[in-house]
Motif scaffolding. Sequence first.
Motif, mmCIF file in Angstrom:
data_model
loop_
_atom_site.group_PDB
_atom_site.id
_atom_site.type_symbol
_atom_site.label_atom_id
_atom_site.label_comp_id
_atom_site.label_asym_id
_atom_site.label_seq_id
_atom_site.Cartn_x
_atom_site.Cartn_y
_atom_site.Cartn_z
ATOM 1 N N CYS A 227 0.757 -1.160 0.141
ATOM 2 C CA CYS A 227 0.284 0.168 0.178
ATOM 3 C C CYS A 227 1.450 0.875 -0.122
ATOM 4 C CB CYS A 227 -0.787 -0.044 0.579
ATOM 5 S SG CYS A 227 -2.957 -1.366 1.040
ATOM 6 N N ALA A 228 2.255 1.027 0.883
ATOM 7 C CA ALA A 228 2.917 2.648 0.940
ATOM 8 C C ALA A 228 3.479 2.641 -0.528
ATOM 9 C CB ALA A 228 3.792 2.107 1.531
ATOM 10 N N LEU A 229 3.917 1.841 -0.916
ATOM 11 C CA LEU A 229 4.957 1.999 -2.259
ATOM 12 C C LEU A 229 3.792 2.026 -3.644
ATOM 13 C CD1 LEU A 229 7.419 -2.092 -2.515
ATOM 14 C CD2 LEU A 229 7.911 0.839 -2.445
ATOM 15 N N PHE A 230 3.133 1.572 -3.570
ATOM 16 C CA PHE A 230 1.083 2.034 -4.224
ATOM 17 C C PHE A 230 1.023 3.588 -4.331
ATOM 18 C CE2 PHE A 230 -2.476 2.471 -6.215
ATOM 19 C CZ PHE A 230 -2.604 1.578 -7.624
ATOM 20 N N TRP A 231 0.848 4.403 -2.972
ATOM 21 C CA TRP A 231 0.847 5.227 -3.236
ATOM 22 C C TRP A 231 2.105 6.106 -3.427
ATOM 23 C CZ3 TRP A 231 -3.439 8.020 -2.449
ATOM 24 C CH2 TRP A 231 -3.339 9.587 -2.245
ATOM 25 N N LEU A 232 2.829 5.882 -2.929
ATOM 26 C CA LEU A 232 3.768 6.736 -3.643
ATOM 27 C C LEU A 232 4.709 7.316 -4.749
ATOM 28 C CD1 LEU A 232 6.934 5.505 -0.430
ATOM 29 C CD2 LEU A 232 5.575 7.878 -0.630
ATOM 30 N N ALA A 233 3.632 5.723 -5.876
ATOM 31 C CA ALA A 233 4.591 5.496 -7.184
ATOM 32 C C ALA A 233 3.241 6.304 -7.911
ATOM 33 C CB ALA A 233 4.798 4.324 -7.567
ATOM 34 N N PHE A 234 1.967 6.462 -7.118
ATOM 35 C CA PHE A 234 0.672 6.103 -7.497
ATOM 36 C C PHE A 234 -0.397 7.290 -7.498
ATOM 37 C CE2 PHE A 234 2.024 2.143 -9.066
ATOM 38 C CZ PHE A 234 2.645 2.489 -10.704
ATOM 39 N N GLY A 235 0.010 7.355 -6.004
ATOM 40 C CA GLY A 235 -0.528 8.287 -5.724
ATOM 41 C C GLY A 235 -0.491 10.152 -5.937
ATOM 42 N N ASN A 236 -1.570 11.520 -4.933
ATOM 43 C CA ASN A 236 -1.138 12.322 -5.308
ATOM 44 C C ASN A 236 -2.204 13.116 -3.715
ATOM 45 O OD1 ASN A 236 -3.555 13.677 -6.530
ATOM 46 N ND2 ASN A 236 -3.065 12.086 -8.392
ATOM 47 N N ARG A 237 -2.397 14.787 -3.713
ATOM 48 C CA ARG A 237 -2.980 15.275 -2.640
ATOM 49 C C ARG A 237 -4.219 14.723 -2.837
ATOM 50 N NH1 ARG A 237 1.412 20.099 -0.886
ATOM 51 N NH2 ARG A 237 3.203 18.486 -0.609
ATOM 52 N N ALA A 238 -4.691 15.285 -4.570
ATOM 53 C CA ALA A 238 -6.108 14.925 -4.080
ATOM 54 C C ALA A 238 -6.272 13.882 -4.160
ATOM 55 C CB ALA A 238 -6.405 15.393 -6.037
ATOM 56 N N GLU A 239 -5.810 12.920 -4.036
ATOM 57 C CA GLU A 239 -6.220 11.707 -3.881
ATOM 58 C C GLU A 239 -6.374 10.833 -2.268
ATOM 59 O OE1 GLU A 239 -8.062 9.662 -6.230
ATOM 60 O OE2 GLU A 239 -8.536 11.112 -7.378
ATOM 61 N N ALA A 240 -5.769 12.397 -1.790
ATOM 62 C CA ALA A 240 -5.437 11.086 -0.277
ATOM 63 C C ALA A 240 -7.020 11.920 0.736
ATOM 64 C CB ALA A 240 -4.749 12.816 0.612
ATOM 65 N N GLY A 241 -7.553 10.886 1.263
ATOM 66 C CA GLY A 241 -8.458 10.638 2.454
ATOM 67 C C GLY A 241 -9.411 10.398 0.867
ATOM 68 N N GLN A 242 -9.759 10.017 -0.367
ATOM 69 C CA GLN A 242 -10.734 9.689 -0.963
ATOM 70 C C GLN A 242 -11.100 8.660 -1.111
ATOM 71 O OE1 GLN A 242 -12.588 12.425 -2.706
ATOM 72 N NE2 GLN A 242 -11.009 14.091 -1.194
ATOM 73 N N ARG A 243 -12.343 8.626 -1.552
ATOM 74 C CA ARG A 243 -12.680 6.607 -1.325
ATOM 75 C C ARG A 243 -12.059 6.277 -2.613
ATOM 76 N NH1 ARG A 243 -18.935 6.310 -2.832
ATOM 77 N NH2 ARG A 243 -18.855 3.706 -1.843
ATOM 78 N N SER A 244 -10.723 6.370 -3.750
ATOM 79 C CA SER A 244 -10.660 5.724 -4.204
ATOM 80 C C SER A 244 -8.487 5.001 -3.510
ATOM 81 C CB SER A 244 -9.800 6.750 -5.967
ATOM 82 O OG SER A 244 -9.293 7.982 -5.512
ATOM 83 N N MET A 245 -8.464 6.251 -2.974
ATOM 84 C CA MET A 245 -6.830 5.888 -2.358
ATOM 85 C C MET A 245 -7.721 4.558 -1.778
ATOM 86 S SD MET A 245 -4.843 7.433 0.664
ATOM 87 C CE MET A 245 -6.320 6.726 1.688
ATOM 88 N N TYR A 246 -8.750 4.725 -0.180
ATOM 89 C CA TYR A 246 -9.455 3.213 0.318
ATOM 90 C C TYR A 246 -9.633 2.380 -0.532
ATOM 91 C CZ TYR A 246 -9.730 7.196 4.219
ATOM 92 O OH TYR A 246 -8.855 7.889 4.918
ATOM 93 N N ARG A 247 -9.970 2.089 -1.666
ATOM 94 C CA ARG A 247 -10.563 0.986 -2.681
ATOM 95 C C ARG A 247 -9.199 0.237 -2.974
ATOM 96 N NH1 ARG A 247 -14.282 0.847 -8.054
ATOM 97 N NH2 ARG A 247 -13.419 -0.739 -9.109
ATOM 98 N N ASP A 248 -8.224 1.126 -3.492
ATOM 99 C CA ASP A 248 -6.705 0.766 -3.660
ATOM 100 C C ASP A 248 -6.108 -0.150 -2.257
ATOM 101 O OD1 ASP A 248 -7.364 2.368 -6.743
ATOM 102 O OD2 ASP A 248 -5.933 3.748 -5.912
ATOM 103 N N PHE A 249 -6.395 0.369 -1.221
ATOM 104 C CA PHE A 249 -5.821 -0.096 -0.552
ATOM 105 C C PHE A 249 -6.902 -1.334 0.099
ATOM 106 C CE2 PHE A 249 -3.573 4.226 1.621
ATOM 107 C CZ PHE A 249 -2.912 4.094 0.125
ATOM 108 N N ILE A 250 -7.272 -1.008 -0.079
ATOM 109 C CA ILE A 250 -8.136 -2.587 0.044
ATOM 110 C C ILE A 250 -8.178 -3.576 -0.830
ATOM 111 C CG2 ILE A 250 -10.637 -2.925 0.473
ATOM 112 C CD1 ILE A 250 -11.239 -0.659 1.320
#
Length: 131
Positions: free
Chosen positions: A82-105
Amino acid sequence: MSPTDLWHFLIPGYLLTILIETPILCVGLSRRHPLGRKLFAGVWLTACTYPIVTLVLPLLFAPDRRPLYLLVAETFAPVGECALFWLAFGNRAEAGQRSMYRDFITIILANLASFGIGEVLNAWGWFGLLG
């Protein structure tokens, strides 16, 4: 298992893991990720965590401490991925959004699926065929 046994298991186990996890990631990761990224994640995330789970962590735990090893390994893998995926493909606009949680789940579910199937195969003695 001896270190030699662990090395012999590395490639077949890795291939089985990505065979299980990649389809789950392709279906479950949020729509903001193109298919190519989802396929890449299926191979890359496991490549980052699997050697530690397979080659390093087993040597840190006595054979009679398998439950502790599983707890550490099966926590490390999804948290690390999850950490690697967020570091590679996450962005501030997605932080805390439904898509971020969906990706992690989805990443967590993919790891649980490969763990569960691995445990079933291990119980059936399939892994003994690799040596």
